[in-house]
Scaffold this motif. Structure first.
Motif, PDB file in Angstrom:
ATOM      1  N   SER A 194      -0.400 -10.049   0.002  1.00 23.79           N
ATOM      2  CA  SER A 194       0.957 -10.458  -0.344  1.00 23.79           C
ATOM      3  C   SER A 194       1.177 -10.232  -1.831  1.00 23.79           C
ATOM      4  O   SER A 194       0.293 -10.490  -2.648  1.00 23.79           O
ATOM      5  N   LEU A 195       2.380  -9.757  -2.180  1.00 25.59           N
ATOM      6  CA  LEU A 195       2.753  -9.569  -3.581  1.00 25.59           C
ATOM      7  C   LEU A 195       4.220  -9.951  -3.736  1.00 25.59           C
ATOM      8  O   LEU A 195       5.093  -9.366  -3.086  1.00 25.59           O
ATOM      9  N   ASN A 196       4.469 -10.951  -4.562  1.00 28.41           N
ATOM     10  CA  ASN A 196       5.844 -11.398  -4.839  1.00 28.41           C
ATOM     11  C   ASN A 196       6.624 -11.701  -3.552  1.00 28.41           C
ATOM     12  O   ASN A 196       7.799 -11.340  -3.420  1.00 28.41           O
ATOM     13  N   GLY A 197       5.938 -12.322  -2.602  1.00 30.96           N
ATOM     14  CA  GLY A 197       6.593 -12.738  -1.370  1.00 30.96           C
ATOM     15  C   GLY A 197       6.682 -11.680  -0.292  1.00 30.96           C
ATOM     16  O   GLY A 197       7.173 -11.949   0.810  1.00 30.96           O
ATOM     17  N   SER A 198       6.231 -10.453  -0.561  1.00 36.18           N
ATOM     18  CA  SER A 198       6.245  -9.382   0.439  1.00 36.18           C
ATOM     19  C   SER A 198       4.831  -9.099   0.931  1.00 36.18           C
ATOM     20  O   SER A 198       3.864  -9.226   0.173  1.00 36.18           O
ATOM     21  N   ASN A 215      -6.009   5.395  -5.555  1.00 36.51           N
ATOM     22  CA  ASN A 215      -5.670   5.839  -6.901  1.00 36.51           C
ATOM     23  C   ASN A 215      -4.192   6.164  -7.092  1.00 36.51           C
ATOM     24  O   ASN A 215      -3.679   6.089  -8.217  1.00 36.51           O
ATOM     25  N   GLN A 216      -3.489   6.497  -5.990  1.00 40.06           N
ATOM     26  CA  GLN A 216      -2.128   7.006  -6.150  1.00 40.06           C
ATOM     27  C   GLN A 216      -1.048   6.112  -5.530  1.00 40.06           C
ATOM     28  O   GLN A 216       0.138   6.280  -5.842  1.00 40.06           O
ATOM     29  N   ALA A 217      -1.424   5.189  -4.632  1.00 43.81           N
ATOM     30  CA  ALA A 217      -0.409   4.302  -4.048  1.00 43.81           C
ATOM     31  C   ALA A 217       0.221   3.454  -5.145  1.00 43.81           C
ATOM     32  O   ALA A 217      -0.468   2.965  -6.048  1.00 43.81           O
ATOM     33  N   VAL A 218       1.544   3.280  -5.058  1.00 45.34           N
ATOM     34  CA  VAL A 218       2.278   2.582  -6.118  1.00 45.34           C
ATOM     35  C   VAL A 218       3.203   1.537  -5.497  1.00 45.34           C
ATOM     36  O   VAL A 218       3.900   1.810  -4.517  1.00 45.34           O
ATOM     37  N   ILE A 219       3.188   0.340  -6.081  1.00 47.67           N
ATOM     38  CA  ILE A 219       4.122  -0.725  -5.695  1.00 47.67           C
ATOM     39  C   ILE A 219       4.818  -1.207  -6.963  1.00 47.67           C
ATOM     40  O   ILE A 219       4.150  -1.571  -7.939  1.00 47.67           O
ATOM     41  N   GLU A 220       6.129  -1.162  -6.942  1.00 45.90           N
ATOM     42  CA  GLU A 220       6.925  -1.585  -8.103  1.00 45.90           C
ATOM     43  C   GLU A 220       6.493  -0.848  -9.373  1.00 45.90           C
ATOM     44  O   GLU A 220       6.396  -1.428 -10.460  1.00 45.90           O
ATOM     45  N   GLY A 221       6.192   0.432  -9.208  1.00 43.16           N
ATOM     46  CA  GLY A 221       5.847   1.276 -10.348  1.00 43.16           C
ATOM     47  C   GLY A 221       4.431   1.113 -10.871  1.00 43.16           C
ATOM     48  O   GLY A 221       4.080   1.698 -11.890  1.00 43.16           O
ATOM     49  N   LYS A 222       3.596   0.325 -10.171  1.00 43.27           N
ATOM     50  CA  LYS A 222       2.233   0.091 -10.630  1.00 43.27           C
ATOM     51  C   LYS A 222       1.229   0.491  -9.553  1.00 43.27           C
ATOM     52  O   LYS A 222       1.517   0.384  -8.357  1.00 43.27           O
ATOM     53  N   THR A 223       0.054   0.926  -9.970  1.00 44.95           N
ATOM     54  CA  THR A 223      -1.010   1.257  -9.025  1.00 44.95           C
ATOM     55  C   THR A 223      -1.613  -0.021  -8.458  1.00 44.95           C
ATOM     56  O   THR A 223      -1.392  -1.121  -8.981  1.00 44.95           O
ATOM     57  N   LEU A 224      -2.394   0.141  -7.403  1.00 46.05           N
ATOM     58  CA  LEU A 224      -3.037  -1.019  -6.786  1.00 46.05           C
ATOM     59  C   LEU A 224      -3.937  -1.746  -7.781  1.00 46.05           C
ATOM     60  O   LEU A 224      -3.956  -2.978  -7.828  1.00 46.05           O
ATOM     61  N   GLU A 225      -4.671  -1.008  -8.570  1.00 47.54           N
ATOM     62  CA  GLU A 225      -5.559  -1.655  -9.549  1.00 47.54           C
ATOM     63  C   GLU A 225      -4.755  -2.441 -10.573  1.00 47.54           C
ATOM     64  O   GLU A 225      -5.165  -3.526 -11.000  1.00 47.54           O
ATOM     65  N   GLN A 226      -3.606  -1.919 -10.973  1.00 48.57           N
ATOM     66  CA  GLN A 226      -2.781  -2.601 -11.980  1.00 48.57           C
ATOM     67  C   GLN A 226      -2.150  -3.889 -11.458  1.00 48.57           C
ATOM     68  O   GLN A 226      -1.958  -4.836 -12.218  1.00 48.57           O
ATOM     69  N   ILE A 227      -1.825  -3.930 -10.157  1.00 45.07           N
ATOM     70  CA  ILE A 227      -1.172  -5.138  -9.625  1.00 45.07           C
ATOM     71  C   ILE A 227      -2.157  -6.101  -8.980  1.00 45.07           C
ATOM     72  O   ILE A 227      -1.771  -7.190  -8.560  1.00 45.07           O
ATOM     73  N   TRP A 228      -3.444  -5.737  -8.928  1.00 41.45           N
ATOM     74  CA  TRP A 228      -4.359  -6.489  -8.086  1.00 41.45           C
ATOM     75  C   TRP A 228      -4.542  -7.952  -8.517  1.00 41.45           C
ATOM     76  O   TRP A 228      -4.776  -8.833  -7.689  1.00 41.45           O
ATOM     77  N   ASN A 229      -4.447  -8.244  -9.791  1.00 43.08           N
ATOM     78  CA  ASN A 229      -4.589  -9.633 -10.237  1.00 43.08           C
ATOM     79  C   ASN A 229      -3.417 -10.508  -9.805  1.00 43.08           C
ATOM     80  O   ASN A 229      -3.475 -11.741  -9.907  1.00 43.08           O
ATOM     81  N   GLU A 230      -2.341  -9.878  -9.339  1.00 43.93           N
ATOM     82  CA  GLU A 230      -1.146 -10.621  -8.921  1.00 43.93           C
ATOM     83  C   GLU A 230      -1.060 -10.824  -7.413  1.00 43.93           C
ATOM     84  O   GLU A 230      -0.199 -11.556  -6.946  1.00 43.93           O
ATOM     85  N   VAL A 231      -1.936 -10.171  -6.637  1.00 46.77           N
ATOM     86  CA  VAL A 231      -1.823 -10.226  -5.179  1.00 46.77           C
ATOM     87  C   VAL A 231      -2.622 -11.391  -4.623  1.00 46.77           C
ATOM     88  O   VAL A 231      -3.506 -11.952  -5.274  1.00 46.77           O
ATOM     89  N   LYS A 232      -2.277 -11.738  -3.370  1.00 43.52           N
ATOM     90  CA  LYS A 232      -3.056 -12.720  -2.613  1.00 43.52           C
ATOM     91  C   LYS A 232      -3.419 -12.101  -1.275  1.00 43.52           C
ATOM     92  O   LYS A 232      -2.561 -11.558  -0.573  1.00 43.52           O
ATOM     93  N   ILE A 233      -4.697 -12.170  -0.937  1.00 41.13           N
ATOM     94  CA  ILE A 233      -5.185 -11.590   0.320  1.00 41.13           C
ATOM     95  C   ILE A 233      -4.742 -12.464   1.493  1.00 41.13           C
ATOM     96  O   ILE A 233      -4.782 -13.693   1.424  1.00 41.13           O
ATOM     97  N   LEU A 234      -4.333 -11.836   2.584  1.00 36.15           N
ATOM     98  CA  LEU A 234      -3.946 -12.573   3.783  1.00 36.15           C
ATOM     99  C   LEU A 234      -5.194 -13.105   4.485  1.00 36.15           C
ATOM    100  O   LEU A 234      -6.225 -12.471   4.460  1.00 36.15           O
TER     101      LEU A 234
END
Length: 227
Positions: free
Chosen positions: A173-177, A208-227
């Motif tokens: 989950s990231l930002n409710g999605s 390496n290439q998937a992008v969410i909200e303009g950021k790579t998975l590694e860049q957003i990973w500290n903000e996500v929560k695992i289901l």
């Protein structure tokens, strides 16, 4: 299943031949007796359309169950509300209350539902309260669940890379999605709850290439929560 005519020309035994070993198991000395032993097993009726009906519990109904201390129905209601659309602030307070219930079965159900369904839905303060309560519980299984919840909350990008190679799917989950990283039809996909969003030929391309909200998975990973 077969008639065994090896030693007779009529009225053979009924046998079962095990497909792997070829061993014969005698079922009946004759076909007539085999038929006489047949019966219709009684089964509970259920809805053949494949649907399962779940009782919906309102906040008021759940609070009444708490007042009456109806343990069995409380467990049922916990599972239903944990997987349904519920006021998460209100439900978090009920979970904190039930995490200290005298019945270890209730406490175990609370911990199990938090780990299975709620780590990405509850706010951090509520999760911290629950973890601290589970961690000192007298039940070893509940203490183990507290560690599993912490592991889920601390799920690292390195762990993601290991799991996506091993299991082929990770959801978060990231930002409710809700998003899914998965493999199907020979491709690796970043998907949401409705459709595939991006596709890649390799798992490395996905990572390496998937992008969410303009950021790579590694860049957003500290903000996500695992289901």
């Amino acid at each position: 299943m077969a008639f065994d005519y090896r030693k007779v020309k009529s009225d053979p035994e009924v046998v079962y031949v095990e497909s792997d070993s070829g061993k014969l198991v005698k079922l009946a000395p004759s076909f007539e007796e085999f038929l006489s032993n047949l019966y219709v097993e009684e089964e509970e009726e259920f809805d053949f359309d494949g649907s399962i009906e779940y009782k919906f519990y309102s906040q008021e109904e759940f609070e009444r169950l708490l007042e009456k201390n109806e343990s069995e129905e409380l467990v049922l209601a916990l599972g239903t509300l944990s997987q349904g659309d519920v006021d998460e602030e209100w439900f978090g307070k009920q979970l904190v209350l039930l995490s200290k219930h005298p019945d270890p079965y209730i406490r175990s159900e609370v911990a199990s539902n938090v780990w299975n369904y709620l780590t990405y839905r509850l706010d951090d303060d509520t999760l911290l309260q629950l973890i601290e309560t589970f961690r000192v519980d007298t039940d070893s299984d509940i203490r183990m669940l507290s560690e599993m919840i912490v592991d889920k909350l601390n799920y690292s990008y390195d762990q993601l890379k290991k799991d996506i190679h091993l299991r082929g799917m990770v959801s978060f989950s990231l930002n409710g999605s809700i998003y899914h990283l998965n493999n199907h039809s020979g491709q690796w996909y970043l998907s949401d709850s409705e459709r595939d969003l991006q596709s890649f030929g390799t798992v490395e391309g996905l990572l390496n290439q998937a992008v969410i909200e303009g950021k790579t998975l590694e860049q957003i990973w500290n903000e996500v929560k695992i289901l």
